[in-house]
Motif scaffolding. Structure first.
Motif, short mmCIF file in Angstrom:
data_model
loop_
_atom_site.label_atom_id
_atom_site.label_comp_id
_atom_site.label_asym_id
_atom_site.label_seq_id
_atom_site.Cartn_x
_atom_site.Cartn_y
_atom_site.Cartn_z
N GLN A 427 -1.41 -5.87 -1.98
CA GLN A 427 -1.15 -4.44 -1.90
C GLN A 427 -1.96 -3.79 -0.79
N ASN A 436 -0.80 6.35 -0.75
CA ASN A 436 0.28 5.62 -0.07
C ASN A 436 0.23 4.13 -0.40
N THR A 438 1.28 0.54 -1.32
CA THR A 438 2.47 -0.25 -1.03
C THR A 438 2.23 -1.69 -1.46
#
Length: 478
Positions: A427, A436, A438
């Motif tokens: 991640q 943010n 991801t």
């Protein structure tokens, strides 16, 4: 209830008074740097309050922000050349009292607009419904005397929001610059690596994957035997070799990514973390059971007899994650025994000292961010990401629910990457804000070692040239 103070919308807010009753509803235990969401399902960092993005599941971190910022004693977060409208928006001072209602609530007209400006303002004076006011140009703020203007030091006050690397303040403005090997983006704030695309190396079961951090391109660059697990890994950027810990054979192995040639560096070792000194040409590893940090030459070849040196021994309390700063001849490691702490020492084991010993649970993954001179850690017990300057000051901790069972971490440009064993994923989050998030990779198998190969830089490591004049192992001492 103790009085708690938080910085919200540029105002000091006493949530103990009940002004923000939902923040004071402390049925959920949050750390001192975080506040609870109203529904009690989670905690958010103080800097997430009223930032325009809903971080609580119920959105309560954004509730009441406009009203709070415009209550008496809590001015709206407008700059010195702006006028605060009643509903939380800001208006350029030149549009106030111009005969047109520009604020949605019309609060920029009427009142004492007709009173002429006769104040001795350093910059400019504008009429307002509250009477004449002094205002300052961009990059300045109104001083306490209400007449003069003082420069805003954006580099100090905004820090990483101003520039991702180097910031230079100037009267009324500031400018950003980048370190060698980086290029300033068109936005004038963010620095990006020049040259080839940066790659993330990730160990997943018996393979090592290369992941392009801009293109997202994936490829397998190393495949060990199926019954092996590639555990901790690191990369030698000089000879383009990947080194990894093989727990099944209790050995540290390597593979040349150019030729595919493989070999064994040393046997009879068990380690949670290995680290390559690509300048001094050594490899270090931690032994948590023995409480040691050890090292051997990168060019060593297994001859049936272990050839390594115990760099540090004695009072290490389960050393775990290890990172090196070869250019400075320094190393940093975490200890996860009875009293967790972050440590620093010269790479020969001398000048050992505690970097941080407070506010840690189980820091299992470390990463250095040399452009900003900070060390990052992921804490498995606290579920958090922390960072500090390399002298141990400027500690910042963000509690993130994504951090569950981190193994290894790396920082590149503005992002923090880590391998998560519980969810079998790799991640990333913004290194400054923790936002943010991801998921880059998710495979059938636990990810372990993770590394972003660094670039070369001017050499200050005494062992880099002619092995420092040593016949065998040379350990740097800055």
């Amino acid at each position: 209830l103790a009085c708690l103070l938080f910085q919200v919308c540029s105002a000091r807010v006493d949530i103990g008074s009940g002004d923000l009753y939902w923040l004071a509803f402390l049925h959920l235990s949050c750390s001192r740097t975080h506040v609870p969401c109203r529904d009690g399902t989670g905690c958010v960092a103080q800097e997430y309050l009223c930032d325009g993005e809903k971080d609580c599941a119920d959105g309560s971190d954004e509730d009441g922000c406009a009203q709070l910022c415009n209550t008496p004693g809590h001015p709206a977060p407008c700059q010195s050349h702006e006028y605060p409208c009643g509903l939380g928006s800001c208006l350029n001072a030149s549009q106030v009292c111009d005969g047109r209602q520009d604020c949605a609530d019309g609060s920029d007209e009427g009142g004492n607009c007709s009173v002429p400006c006769q104040r001795s303002c350093t910059h400019l004076c504008y009429p307002s419904p509250q009477g004449p006011r002094c205002w300052c140009g961009p990059g300045y703020r109104l001083a306490e005397d209400g007449l003069s203007c003082v420069d805003i030091d954006e580099c100090t006050e905004r820090r990483k929001e101003a520039c991702s690397q180097t910031c230079l303040n100037a009267p009324g403005s500031y400018s950003c610059s980048c370190l060698p090997g980086y290029l300033l983006e068109p936005d004038g704030h963010v620095c990006k690596l020049t040259g080839p695309e940066p790659k993330l190396l990730v160990a997943v079961q018996s393979e090592v994957l290369s992941y392009g951090l801009r293109s997202g391109h994936e490829e397998v660059v190393l495949a060990a035997d199926k019954d092996r697990v590639v555990f901790s890994l690191d990369y030698d950027l000089v000879e383009r070799k990947v080194f990894w810990m093989d727990l099944a054979t209790e050995s540290i192995r390597w593979q040349d990514l150019s030729s595919g040639k493989k070999g064994t560096l040393v046997k009879g070792v068990r380690s949670d973390c290995i680290a390559v000194d690509w300048l001094g040409r050594n490899l270090y590893w931690t032994d948590g059971v023995a409480g040691q940090v050890l090292a051997t030459r990168l060019g060593a070849a297994w001859q049936g007899i272990p050839e390594y040196t115990v760099v540090m021994d004695g009072d290490l309390d389960q050393p775990h994650s290890l990172v090196l700063q070869p250019l400075a001849g320094l190393m940093y490691w975490s200890e996860v025994g009875s009293h967790s702490r972050l440590m620093e020492a010269s790479m020969d084991g001398s000048r050992r000292h505690v970097l941080l010993a407070q506010g840690l649970g189980w820091p299992t993954a470390l990463a250095l961010d040399l452009p900003t001179q900070r060390i990052f850690w992921l804490d498995e017990k606290l579920g958090s990401v922390g960072s500090a300057r390399l002298d141990g000051s400027g500690v910042k901790v963000l509690r993130l629910r994504w951090v569950q069972s981190p193994f290894a971490a790396a920082v590149c440009e503005g992002q923090l990457y880590w391998s998560e064993r519980k969810t079998w994923s790799v991640q990333q989050v913004d290194k400054a804000s923790g936002k943010n998030r991801t998921v880059l990779l998710k495979r059938h198998g636990q990810p372990h070692g993770l590394q972003v190969p660094s670039r070369g830089a001017p050499n200050t490591n005494g062992c880099a040239k002619s092995n420092g004049g040593c016949a065998q192992l040379c350990l740097p001492n800055p």
